[in-house]
Design an enzyme around this catalytic site. Structure first.
Site, PDB file in Angstrom:
ATOM      1  N   HIS A  55      -0.221   3.863  -0.773  1.00 20.99           N
ATOM      2  CA  HIS A  55       0.170   3.255   0.509  1.00 20.99           C
ATOM      3  C   HIS A  55       1.598   2.702   0.439  1.00 20.99           C
ATOM      4  O   HIS A  55       1.899   1.660   1.012  1.00 20.99           O
ATOM      5  CB  HIS A  55      -0.799   2.133   0.895  1.00 20.99           C
ATOM      6  CG  HIS A  55      -2.220   2.590   1.028  1.00 20.99           C
ATOM      7  ND1 HIS A  55      -2.704   3.208   2.160  1.00 20.99           N
ATOM      8  CD2 HIS A  55      -3.259   2.543   0.175  1.00 20.99           C
ATOM      9  CE1 HIS A  55      -3.985   3.504   1.998  1.00 20.99           C
ATOM     10  NE2 HIS A  55      -4.341   3.127   0.791  1.00 20.99           N
ATOM     11  N   ASN A 128      -8.940   3.025   6.055  1.00 21.85           N
ATOM     12  CA  ASN A 128      -8.144   4.234   6.290  1.00 21.85           C
ATOM     13  C   ASN A 128      -8.423   4.769   7.692  1.00 21.85           C
ATOM     14  O   ASN A 128      -9.209   4.198   8.448  1.00 21.85           O
ATOM     15  CB  ASN A 128      -8.490   5.314   5.249  1.00 21.85           C
ATOM     16  CG  ASN A 128      -7.938   5.007   3.874  1.00 21.85           C
ATOM     17  OD1 ASN A 128      -6.859   4.433   3.733  1.00 21.85           O
ATOM     18  ND2 ASN A 128      -8.682   5.374   2.845  1.00 21.85           N
ATOM     19  N   TYR A 338      -7.182  -4.782  -5.592  1.00 20.03           N
ATOM     20  CA  TYR A 338      -6.149  -5.075  -4.590  1.00 20.03           C
ATOM     21  C   TYR A 338      -5.434  -6.400  -4.840  1.00 20.03           C
ATOM     22  O   TYR A 338      -4.207  -6.433  -4.899  1.00 20.03           O
ATOM     23  CB  TYR A 338      -6.747  -5.001  -3.183  1.00 20.03           C
ATOM     24  CG  TYR A 338      -6.728  -3.601  -2.628  1.00 20.03           C
ATOM     25  CD1 TYR A 338      -7.446  -2.576  -3.246  1.00 20.03           C
ATOM     26  CD2 TYR A 338      -5.982  -3.276  -1.503  1.00 20.03           C
ATOM     27  CE1 TYR A 338      -7.420  -1.289  -2.757  1.00 20.03           C
ATOM     28  CE2 TYR A 338      -5.953  -1.979  -1.008  1.00 20.03           C
ATOM     29  CZ  TYR A 338      -6.671  -0.989  -1.643  1.00 20.03           C
ATOM     30  OH  TYR A 338      -6.625   0.292  -1.158  1.00 20.03           O
TER      31      TYR A 338
END
EC number: 1.11.1.6
Length: 488
Positions: A55, A128, A338
């Site tokens: 990303h 997504n 993350y």
């Protein structure tokens, strides 16, 4: 004309000359005492932070979620507490596999990450534009992403690595079918859906759990490029989707999406014919229909790309009371991966950056110190708990409800007994003839450079999903489907 402000250093010291360095005479060398020059050069050398591994390239905007349906029977989350309630948000779109300089129109999934600034802290829905993913076990995530990056020797995209991995990972079939259809090349960020993808849990005031999937459905309509159009746009305007989003909002053409949920009780999950926490599969809408609960609107562009888009940090671990995780293996790993990526990229205090900071609630944590600590760093208050000096204490009402688990701790084969073909085949069969033609053509174009061994292996997966699917790819590659099926 308004009075111009005085240029200063980062420490607020006025700058007397920003045009000429201090030198020993007109022709002499630059002096080390030119502190303004040293600060500019030193900061310039550090302007780039580590690029996101995935990303990397994205665009973002601010907006609101307005609740249109009461679901307080399912969740105690305050952002869903009443019809008409508005919650501010920041949404970042992105491509997944490419670098920061890659084209917006590339064939790639698109990230769809939303930070809701709720009164109970930030809730991040990090998904997504597809409801499924290539893998169901997080152990394979680094391997998957390595195949989408550059070959370690040639530094070029590597079709062999891509299809070698896919052909050895049949669970990828559903996402591969989406990616190589025209849905793999959205026309703009405004003209695509978003999905939480994972299964999450909603917890109501009584502590009862309902499993949930989040869907964000575009009101602009789905629009995609064909492969030929995507290639052309990538060459003419690599920033096409970024430009489109910014310009639309700047003109007051605010894009909107329907914010929807699918709900499944624990009893339904226990009786479900397949694992409802499998990220490679969808829940049938006929059995679990979409329920529209709100309207998401984007209505404000960032003032500074780096500060607000590049430094935006989203984490599935940011879950407010009333919204929780599920046994989805991929989600479980993302809960760690993350925030760990943000600690590496932005630092241990990335939550204090304005775009990431909670807006409607006080932050009362015992974390202290670290790079880029803002504010008074807790002052003289205790940095441990429990304490006798009035420090913040836990709130038992924010605890997750117990989840019954069973089974021995072991490494279970996630492919054993799993049907990786039916949903991919169902998707193929509902496509129009034109859509099937585009899908097969895109796959053929991508697979052409790879070896016959890999082609045969992957075509057998396509055939397992639907015989016409496999036959179409084989014929496109000039192969005899009967020979492909007979070869092991």
């Amino acid at each position: 004309m308004a009075e111009r402000k005085t240029l200063t250093t980062a420490s607020g010291i006025p700058v007397g000359d920003n045009q000429n360095s201090i030198t020993a005479g007109p022709r002499g060398p630059v002096l080390l005492e030119d502190l303004h020059l040293l600060e500019k050069l030193a900061h310039f050398n550090r302007e780039r932070i580590p690029e996101r591994i995935v990303h990397a390239k994205g665009a973002g905007a601010y907006g609101t979620l307005t609740v249109t349906k009461d679901i307080s029977a399912h969740t105690k989350a305050k952002l869903f507490s009443e019809v008409g309630k508005k919650t501010e948000l920041f949404l970042r779109f992105s491509t997944v596999g490419g670098e920061k300089g890659s084209a917006d129109a590339a064939r790639d999934p698109r990230g769809f990450a939303v930070k809701f600034y709720t009164e109970e802290g930030n809730w991040d829905l990090v998904g997504n534009n597809t409801p499924v993913f290539f893998i169901r076990d997080p152990l394979k995530f680094p391997d998957l992403i390595h195949t989408q990056k550059r070959n370690p020797q040639t530094n070029l995209p590597d079709a062999t690595a891509v299809w070698d991995f896919f052909s050895l990972s049949p669970e990828s079939m559903h996402q591969v079918t989406i990616l190589y259809s025209d849905r793999g090349t959205p026309r703009t960020y405004r003209h695509m859906n978003g999905y939480g993808s994972h299964t999450y849990s909603l917890i109501n005031p009584a502590g009862e759990r309902t499993w949930v999937k989040f869907h964000v459905k575009t009101n602009q309509g789905i629009e995609n490029f064909t492969d030929e159009e995507a290639v052309k746009v990538s060459g003419e305007d690599p920033d096409s989707a970024t430009r489109d989003l910014f310009d639309a909002i700047a003109k007051g053409e605010f894009p909107t999406w329907r914010f929807c949920v699918q709900l499944m009780t624990e009893e339904q999950a226990n009786a479900f014919p397949f694992n409802p926490f499998d990220l490679t599969k969808v829940w049938p809408h006929a059995d679990f229909p979409l329920i529209e609960v709100g309207t998401l609107e984007l209505n404000r562009n960032p003032a500074n790309y780096f500060a607000e888009v590049e430094q935006a940090a989203f984490s599935p671990a940011n879950l407010v009371p009333g919204i929780g995780p599920s046994p989805d293996k991929m989600l479980q790993a993302r809960l760690f991966a993350y925030p760990d990526a943000h600690r590496y990229r932005l630092g241990a205090n990335h939550q204090q950056l304005p775009v990431n900071a909670a807006k409607a609630t006080d932050v009362n944590a015992y974390q202290r110190d670290g790079f880029m600590t803002f504010g008074d760093n807790g002052g003289g208050s205790p940095n441990y708990e429990p304490n006798s000096f009035g420090g913040p204490v836990e709130d038992p009402s924010a605890k997750l409800s117990p989840l019954a688990l069973e089974g021995a701790a072991a490494q279970y084969d996630h492919r054993e007994g799993n049907d990786d073909y039916t949903q991919a085949g169902d998707l193929f069969r509902i496509m129009s003839d034109e859509q099937k033609s585009h899908l097969i053509g895109n796959i053929v174009g991508s697979m052409r450079p790879v070896s016959d061994e890999i082609k045969y292996r992957q075509i057998r997966h396509f055939h397992g999903a639907d015989p016409d699917y496999g036959k179409g790819v084989a014929e496109g590659l000039g192969l005899d489907i009967a020979k492909v099926l007979a070869t092991e």
